[in-house]
Scaffold this motif. Structure first.
Motif, PDB file in Angstrom:
ATOM      1  N   ASP A  40      40.489  54.361   4.069  1.00 43.75           N
ATOM      2  CA  ASP A  40      41.669  55.143   4.664  1.00 43.75           C
ATOM      3  C   ASP A  40      42.696  54.372   5.515  1.00 43.75           C
ATOM      4  N   PRO A  41      43.865  54.206   5.237  1.00 41.20           N
ATOM      5  CA  PRO A  41      44.765  53.390   5.805  1.00 41.20           C
ATOM      6  C   PRO A  41      44.838  53.435   7.224  1.00 41.20           C
ATOM      7  N   HIS A  42      44.550  54.496   8.055  1.00 42.77           N
ATOM      8  CA  HIS A  42      44.640  54.517   9.593  1.00 42.77           C
ATOM      9  C   HIS A  42      43.539  53.773   9.926  1.00 42.77           C
ATOM     10  N   ARG A  43      41.990  53.633   9.211  1.00 45.65           N
ATOM     11  CA  ARG A  43      41.162  52.957   9.795  1.00 45.65           C
ATOM     12  C   ARG A  43      41.202  51.572   9.484  1.00 45.65           C
ATOM     13  N   VAL A  44      41.927  51.085   8.480  1.00 50.23           N
ATOM     14  CA  VAL A  44      42.306  49.576   8.159  1.00 50.23           C
ATOM     15  C   VAL A  44      43.226  49.379   9.416  1.00 50.23           C
ATOM     16  N   ARG A  45      44.226  49.936   9.704  1.00 48.40           N
ATOM     17  CA  ARG A  45      45.149  49.618  10.696  1.00 48.40           C
ATOM     18  C   ARG A  45      44.229  49.672  12.266  1.00 48.40           C
ATOM     19  N   ILE A  46      43.395  50.417  12.198  1.00 48.81           N
ATOM     20  CA  ILE A  46      42.689  50.485  13.589  1.00 48.81           C
ATOM     21  C   ILE A  46      41.948  49.033  13.757  1.00 48.81           C
ATOM     22  N   VAL A  47      41.117  48.685  12.565  1.00 48.00           N
ATOM     23  CA  VAL A  47      40.553  47.512  12.481  1.00 48.00           C
ATOM     24  C   VAL A  47      41.467  46.333  12.713  1.00 48.00           C
ATOM     25  N   SER A  48      42.883  46.294  11.982  1.00 50.34           N
ATOM     26  CA  SER A  48      43.763  45.407  12.137  1.00 50.34           C
ATOM     27  C   SER A  48      44.329  45.221  13.827  1.00 50.34           C
ATOM     28  N   LEU A  49      44.524  46.148  14.358  1.00 52.53           N
ATOM     29  CA  LEU A  49      44.857  46.349  15.928  1.00 52.53           C
ATOM     30  C   LEU A  49      43.522  45.836  16.770  1.00 52.53           C
ATOM     31  N   LEU A  50      42.363  46.138  16.500  1.00 51.49           N
ATOM     32  CA  LEU A  50      41.388  45.635  17.178  1.00 51.49           C
ATOM     33  C   LEU A  50      41.080  44.248  16.924  1.00 51.49           C
ATOM     34  N   ALA A  51      41.545  43.797  15.835  1.00 56.57           N
ATOM     35  CA  ALA A  51      41.366  42.352  15.329  1.00 56.57           C
ATOM     36  C   ALA A  51      42.230  41.416  16.144  1.00 56.57           C
ATOM     37  N   ALA A  52      43.552  42.108  16.517  1.00 52.00           N
ATOM     38  CA  ALA A  52      44.695  41.275  17.191  1.00 52.00           C
ATOM     39  C   ALA A  52      44.343  41.209  18.601  1.00 52.00           C
ATOM     40  N   THR A  53      43.347  41.589  19.129  1.00 52.79           N
ATOM     41  CA  THR A  53      43.060  41.573  20.706  1.00 52.79           C
ATOM     42  C   THR A  53      41.463  41.207  20.715  1.00 52.79           C
ATOM     43  N   GLU A  54      41.389  40.093  22.058  1.00 53.21           N
ATOM     44  CA  GLU A  54      39.921  39.996  22.367  1.00 53.21           C
ATOM     45  C   GLU A  54      39.495  41.015  23.235  1.00 53.21           C
ATOM     46  N   ASP A  55      40.136  41.937  23.913  1.00 56.08           N
ATOM     47  CA  ASP A  55      39.887  42.843  24.825  1.00 56.08           C
ATOM     48  C   ASP A  55      39.389  44.073  24.160  1.00 56.08           C
ATOM     49  N   ALA A  56      38.370  45.076  24.786  1.00 53.74           N
ATOM     50  CA  ALA A  56      38.024  46.195  24.217  1.00 53.74           C
ATOM     51  C   ALA A  56      39.518  47.129  24.603  1.00 53.74           C
ATOM     52  N   ASP A  61      44.837  54.047  24.213  1.00 51.15           N
ATOM     53  CA  ASP A  61      46.155  52.984  23.713  1.00 51.15           C
ATOM     54  C   ASP A  61      46.232  52.863  22.276  1.00 51.15           C
ATOM     55  N   LEU A  62      45.211  53.357  21.382  1.00 54.08           N
ATOM     56  CA  LEU A  62      45.500  53.335  20.052  1.00 54.08           C
ATOM     57  C   LEU A  62      46.246  54.414  19.370  1.00 54.08           C
ATOM     58  N   THR A  63      46.251  55.482  20.189  1.00 59.85           N
ATOM     59  CA  THR A  63      46.908  56.951  19.791  1.00 59.85           C
ATOM     60  C   THR A  63      48.350  56.600  19.621  1.00 59.85           C
ATOM     61  N   PRO A  64      49.128  56.089  20.546  1.00 62.53           N
ATOM     62  CA  PRO A  64      50.431  55.883  20.346  1.00 62.53           C
ATOM     63  C   PRO A  64      50.879  54.821  19.225  1.00 62.53           C
ATOM     64  N   ALA A  65      49.909  53.641  19.176  1.00 65.18           N
ATOM     65  CA  ALA A  65      50.123  52.679  18.350  1.00 65.18           C
ATOM     66  C   ALA A  65      50.077  53.252  16.728  1.00 65.18           C
ATOM     67  N   LEU A  66      49.391  54.162  16.487  1.00 64.60           N
ATOM     68  CA  LEU A  66      48.974  54.614  15.195  1.00 64.60           C
ATOM     69  C   LEU A  66      50.142  55.733  15.032  1.00 64.60           C
ATOM     70  N   GLY A  67      50.447  56.441  16.181  1.00 70.98           N
ATOM     71  CA  GLY A  67      51.143  57.647  15.788  1.00 70.98           C
ATOM     72  C   GLY A  67      50.557  58.882  15.303  1.00 70.98           C
ATOM     73  N   ILE A  68      49.181  58.868  15.634  1.00 70.75           N
ATOM     74  CA  ILE A  68      48.514  60.306  15.049  1.00 70.75           C
ATOM     75  C   ILE A  68      47.676  60.692  16.547  1.00 70.75           C
ATOM     76  N   SER A  69      47.227  61.956  16.298  1.00 69.48           N
ATOM     77  CA  SER A  69      46.752  62.617  17.457  1.00 69.48           C
ATOM     78  C   SER A  69      45.481  61.820  17.866  1.00 69.48           C
ATOM     79  N   GLN A  70      45.105  62.060  19.244  1.00 69.56           N
ATOM     80  CA  GLN A  70      43.821  61.405  19.953  1.00 69.56           C
ATOM     81  C   GLN A  70      42.729  62.051  19.154  1.00 69.56           C
ATOM     82  N   PRO A  71      42.480  63.277  19.000  1.00 74.87           N
ATOM     83  CA  PRO A  71      41.415  63.796  18.145  1.00 74.87           C
ATOM     84  C   PRO A  71      41.215  63.116  16.730  1.00 74.87           C
ATOM     85  N   THR A  72      42.440  62.796  15.952  1.00 72.89           N
ATOM     86  CA  THR A  72      42.237  62.117  14.645  1.00 72.89           C
ATOM     87  C   THR A  72      41.668  60.716  14.768  1.00 72.89           C
ATOM     88  N   VAL A  73      42.270  59.974  15.894  1.00 64.09           N
ATOM     89  CA  VAL A  73      41.719  58.721  16.014  1.00 64.09           C
ATOM     90  C   VAL A  73      40.517  58.487  16.421  1.00 64.09           C
TER      91      VAL A  73
END
Length: 118
Positions: A40-56, A61-73
């Motif tokens: 799923d493209p959203h999951r690939v983007r989540i992995v990419s976003l998490l890979a770009a940071t050392e911190d949890a 923080d992911l919701t606005p970056a992905l532009g989808i609702s919190q329940p979907t994230v």
């Protein structure tokens, strides 16, 4: 015995033994689940976003970056967590997510077919 015709390619050898470097059946199943989670493209983007940071990262923080609702994230995070690609850390009422770096390294080894091609 017949002589080969000029320009004709020799017959391919059938049933040549396979290399022993292939992964086992159980590891193949687990790896397929990981690739399925990344289907799923959203999951690939989540992995990419998490890979770009050392911190949890918090789901908030992911919701606005992905532009989808919190329940979907949260749904996508659960799929990635179940597949073993990410880890969750509870901080009070909030969940923070980060990549499971070892899982990503294992995935990279499997996806890197350059060793197989040699």
């Amino acid at each position: 015995m017949s002589m080969p015709v000029a320009g004709e390619r020799p017959a391919a050898v059938c049933c040549a033994p396979l290399g022993t470097g292939a992964i086992g059946e159980e590891e193949a199943r687990a790896t397929a689940e990981v690739f399925k989670a990344l289907g799923d493209p959203h999951r690939v983007r989540i992995v990419s976003l998490l890979a770009a940071t050392e911190d949890a990262v918090c789901v908030c923080d992911l919701t606005p970056a992905l532009g989808i609702s919190q329940p979907t994230v949260s749904h996508h995070l659960k799929k990635l967590l179940t597949a073993g690609l990410i880890v969750r850390e509870q901080r009070g009422t909030w969940s923070y997510y980060s990549l499971d770096r070892e899982a990503i390294e294992r995935l990279a080894v499997i996806a890197d077919l350059t060793e197989v091609a040699r």
